[in-house]
Design a protein around this motif. Structure first.
Motif: not given
Length: 164
Positions: A153-156, A158-164
Motif C-alpha cells: 500500500a505504501k509503494q502504491f 508513493a507511485t500514485v503521488s509521484a505521478g500526480a
C-alpha cells in the motif's frame, strides 16, 4: 486458561470508542479544511467576477472585450491548478494522519494479541502445545500478511503521488 474479565471488556470497549472518535475527529478536521478552502475560493471568485464584470461593462468596443477575455484564461488555469494542489495537500495530510493512527492502533492490537497468546501458552493445560503452536503460527502468518499489505500500500501511494 485465561478468560477476559468484565473490566477488561469495558477497557477494550472504551479503547475502541476512543479510537473511533479519534478517526471521526480527524475526518472532520480534514472536511473543515476543505470547507474553509472552498469558502475562501468562493470569496476570491466573487470579488474577481465583480472586477471583471465592471471592466466588461466599461469596454468601449468588442476588441477591448476580447482582450479582457484573453487576459483571463492563463490566470484561471493557474488558479485551478493551485486549488487542486491545496485539495491534494489537505487530502494527503488527512490520509497520512489516518495511516499513522491506523498503524498505531494495529500495533497495539498486535501487542495485545501477542500478550494473549503468551498468556495462553503459560496457562494452557498439558498436552495442548500443538494448539498453542497453531495459534502462534496463525498469529505470525497474520502479522506477515499485514506487513506485506502495508508495504504494498505504501509503494502504491508513493507511485500514485509521484505521478500526480
Amino acid at each position: 486458561m485465561s478468560t477476559l474479565t468484565p473490566q477488561q471488556l469495558i477497557a477494550a470497549q472504551q479503547a475502541s470508542l476512543s479510537t473511533f472518535f479519534g478517526f471521526a475527529n480527524q475526518a472532520y478536521a480534514g472536511f473543515e479544511q476543505l470547507v474553509a478552502l472552498n469558502v475562501q475560493a468562493g470569496k476570491v471568485n466573487l470579488a474577481e467576477t465583480q472586477a471583471i464584470m465592471t471592466k466588461a461593462a466599461t469596454a468601449k468596443d468588442p476588441s477591448e472585450l476580447f482582450a479582457l477575455v484573453s487576459s483571463l484564461q492563463q490566470p484561471a488555469s493557474e488558479k485551478l491548478a493551485a486549488y487542486g494542489r491545496h485539495v491534494h495537500e489537505i487530502v494527503s495530510g488527512a490520509q497520512a494522519e489516518f495511516s499513522s493512527a491506523a498503524t498505531a492502533q494495529f500495533q497495539q492490537v498486535q501487542k495485545d494479541a501477542q500478550g494473549f497468546i503468551e498468556s495462553l501458552a503459560k496457562n494452557a493445560p498439558a498436552g495442548s502445545e500443538g494448539a498453542v503452536a497453531a495459534w502462534n503460527s496463525a498469529f505470525s502468518a497474520a502479522n506477515a500478511t499485514y506487513e506485506s499489505a502495508t508495504k504494498a500500500a505504501k509503494q502504491f501511494v508513493a507511485t500514485v503521488s509521484a505521478g500526480a
